[in-house]
Design an enzyme around this catalytic site. Structure first.
Site, PDB file in Angstrom:
ATOM      1  N   MET A  31      41.631  41.292  46.390  1.00 12.68           N
ATOM      2  CA  MET A  31      40.360  41.571  45.422  1.00 12.68           C
ATOM      3  C   MET A  31      40.886  40.580  44.042  1.00 12.68           C
ATOM      4  SD  MET A  31      38.940  45.285  45.377  1.00 12.68           S
ATOM      5  CE  MET A  31      38.783  46.234  46.689  1.00 12.68           C
ATOM      6  N   CYS A  32      39.737  39.662  43.491  1.00 13.61           N
ATOM      7  CA  CYS A  32      40.131  39.037  42.323  1.00 13.61           C
ATOM      8  C   CYS A  32      38.879  39.539  41.350  1.00 13.61           C
ATOM      9  CB  CYS A  32      40.049  37.487  42.840  1.00 13.61           C
ATOM     10  SG  CYS A  32      41.337  37.141  43.859  1.00 13.61           S
TER      11      CYS A  32
END
Length: 693
Positions: free
Chosen positions: A1-2
């Protein structure tokens, strides 16, 4: 995830950099490897950017002059595909003679093999190693095909384009594309990861978009909404313009019954662990803090329903010896502990009756009778009244010592010596007892022998609950409040080392964790310690911190009052506010391979209690309990479209459907795994599970 962030300023504000900086700083927990921002000047149709390895505060230590710029997108990276490398830093930039300058930021994970092969055949080259860079050449190929159409339509065609009967873009994506005087936001049809937007308040006219609502609220935005799954929105100087067509979910052909009706959705793990406590989750219906606190409450309710769990029981005591004053001892214990008993959630009924039921006496004990009572009544500790005038006491100690080597329960039960005899203070006698594993009370008070039992119990009976990591505080609080037991922080977490859970390098992650977490010595009082954790991916870390907790509790508390009190006498119980991980994730959560997950190794094809016992041995704790998947589902309310692939045992489902799986059925299952979960099935693991079935 970013983490991704975007902003459009429609007025005359000159604070674009400050707004972008504030947004990315608010999303720093979503990625600490690198950060970047790109700014568009619509009049000159020019993009300037800065991006580098490091935290937001380091990369943007010097502000950027954004005069004339009215659009920006930014990105913080947590690498799930592609190694730490400057080539993988986003936003990705491209300047083309046909469509002009483009910048792109992506949060999620897509299946890159099929798409990369398709683009390579089209003649496109690649610079980075992550899946995210593939979006730009894909979009460019669609721009070239129909140069006169609007960018958002070309992007829609790219995201829905099929080749050989399957969609080119499969997986999870929340996208921000900066080009042509607008920001185009797109979200996959399953809506795996959040993307929210709102209108800037006051003088700052315009709009902001972010991976989490907290990044908008920090800017003063109070009304915000999600970019709906499968939707493309355009943000320009004139407002928000939704693209007329939705990206529909691909109809993937299922070859096995196991995967029929299996669909993706909002990531459950993101809500339970990844987002900030103050960010809204579950279609913005609740903040993560409230959701996690409820997870802890459900965990406690499961605890209450399981009466055999040792940590919920007030410790039972056996007093063994030839000189006994039963009624007097019971009265002294009640008087000494009355305050502690009143506030102890494990105590029910009148104190006197409760104490009577939890203290057992043996006037003429033998090693065998003590062992039988410990096993039958689940005794927590034994007080042995020593009589030094006879050899019986030392003989009893020696026999108990010989039994300890072959009995695990007795080995973890402290035998505590007490005596009125002055020989109890004799160094040689004390040393001899300790050589045979006996715990000796230091007796610094005026009470001696059995009269010191109430004072010793006061040091032993306390129970504490502590969160293992910052994101587990809400769950630990919900757990403790539901049970009515004290919550303590217990562990110092060094805030200057960042969010180590998202460190992709395993060796570096373990080293940093040793530096970041350390038990607080003065926090540990009592023999029962309940650790609450949000979830478990790093099993080695749990084992190491449990060892540290036991060691610190001995040094800081028990060594003050006892000689020879060992680490194994401290009972540590692990409670996890999330189910075990059963299947690797390919949609943005960093997990080990499916066959390496502890859920597959300890919980697949076995009863939950058996899996818990095996996990407890592995973690070197006294008991383990995970939250049930059904309990999480009950919290979702109207938000039923949630992804629970990572906590679903698809291997087990296949084995149940095909007890003797043929090569033909395996090929079908393998294709379903690749198409739906983007995971490569392991044939050896499946055959092993089929054999055990």
């Amino acid at each position: 995830m970013c983490g991704i962030f975007g902003c459009v300023l429609t007025g005359r504000s000159s604070h674009l950099f400050e707004i972008g900086y504030s947004g990315l700083i608010s999303l720093q927990h979503r990625g600490e490897e690198c950060a970047g921002m790109a700014f568009l000047n619509p009049k000159e149709n020019r993009i300037q950017s800065r991006k580098a390895l490091g935290l937001v505060a380091d990369v943007f230590r010097e502000p950027i002059d954004c005069t004339g710029h009215q659009f920006m997108i930014g990105h913080v990276r947590f690498p799930t595909q592609g190694e730490p490398d400057t080539r993988n830093i986003q936003p990705f930039l491209y300047d083309d003679s046909i469509c002009g300058p483009i910048a792109l930021a992506h949060n999620g994970n897509i299946d890159k093999t099929f798409l990369k092969n398709y683009l390579a055949k089209k003649g496109y080259g690649f610079n980075a190693t992550s899946d995210s860079e593939l979006f730009l050449p894909l979009f460019l190929s669609c721009f070239v095909e129909k140069q006169a159409e609007k960018p958002e339509k070309a992007i829609y065609r790219a995201l829905t384009k099929e080749e050989r009967g399957r969609r080119l873009v499969r997986g999870a994506y929340s996208l921000l594309i900066l080009m042509g005087g607008k920001i185009i936001a797109a979200r996959d049809p399953d809506g795996y990861h959040p993307l929210v937007y709102g209108e800037l308040p006051g003088k700052e006219q315009g709009y902001a978009l972010a991976s989490e609502s907290a990044a908008l609220e920090i800017l003063g935005i109070t009304k915000f909404q999600e970019v709906p799954p499968g939707t493309i929105l355009c943000f320009d100087m004139n407002g928000i313009h939704p693209f007329e067509n939705k990206i529909l979910r691909e109809q993937i052909q299922c070859r096995t019954e196991v995967f029929k009706n299996v669909k993706g959705g909002r990531c459950l793990y993101e809500a339970a662990f990844f987002v900030r406590d103050d960010s809204k989750v579950l279609e913005l219906s609740s903040d993560a803090y409230h959701f996690r606190k409820n997870l802890g409450k459900f965990l406690a309710e499961k605890e209450k329903a399981r009466q055999k769990e040792a940590c919920l029981h007030f410790p039972k005591t056996l007093i063994a010896g030839s000189v006994l004053k039963k009624e007097e001892i019971l009265g002294n214990i009640q008087n000494r502990l009355q305050y502690d008993l009143k506030k102890d959630f494990r105590v029910s009924g009148e104190n006197r009756d409760f104490i009577t039921k939890h203290i057992f006496f043996q006037e003429k004990p033998t090693a065998q009778s003590i062992l039988e009572t410990i096993e039958k009544e689940n005794i927590s500790f034994v007080f042995l009244d020593m009589v030094f005038q006879k050899a019986d006491s030392m003989d009893l100690i020696k026999k108990l010592y010989s039994l300890r080597n072959s009995n695990a329960i007795l080995a973890k039960t402290p035998i505590i010596a007490c005596s009125q005899s002055p020989e109890m203070r004799d160094f040689k006698k004390v040393q001899e007892m300790m050589d045979y594993g006996v715990v000796v009370f230091k007796e610094e008070s005026e009470h001696k022998g059995v009269d010191s039992i109430p004072e010793m119990m006061e040091k032993l009976i306390k129970i504490m609950v502590l969160p293992l990591q910052t994101n587990a505080i809400a769950s630990a609080l919900g757990y403790a409040q539901t049970l009515g037991c004290p919550l303590d922080t217990g562990i110092f977490i060094n805030p200057y080392l960042g969010r180590i859970e998202i460190e992709p390098d395993e060796k570096r992650r373990k080293f940093r964790k040793r530096l970041q977490y350390h038990p607080i010595s003065s926090a540990f009082e009592g023999r029962d310690i309940v650790i609450v954790q949000h979830s478990i991916l790093d099993t080695d870390f749990v084992s190491s911190i449990v060892h540290e907790i036991r060691k610190v509790a001995i040094l800081s508390h028990f060594n003050k009052y006892f000689y020879n009190f060992k680490e194994e006498y401290i009972r540590v119980h692990l409670r996890v506010a999330f189910p075990p991980f059963m299947t690797e994730c390919q949609f943005g959560v960093f997990t080990p391979k499916t066959e390496d997950l502890y859920g597959q190794n300890f919980y697949s094809n076995v009863e939950e209690d058996q899996g818990n016992r095996e996990m407890a041995k592995y973690f070197k704790v006294d008991s383990v309990q995970f939250l049930d998947t059904e309990k999480i589902a009950s919290l979702l309310g109207d938000c039923e479209a949630s992804c629970s692939f990572c906590i679903t045992d698809f291997y087990k489902k296949i084995v149940e459907k095909y007890p003797q799986i043929s090569e033909e059925d395996f090929i079908k299952a393998r294709q379903d795994f690749k198409d739906i979960l983007m995971v490569e099935i392991n044939k050896e693991t499946l055959e092993k599970k089929t054999h055990h079935q």
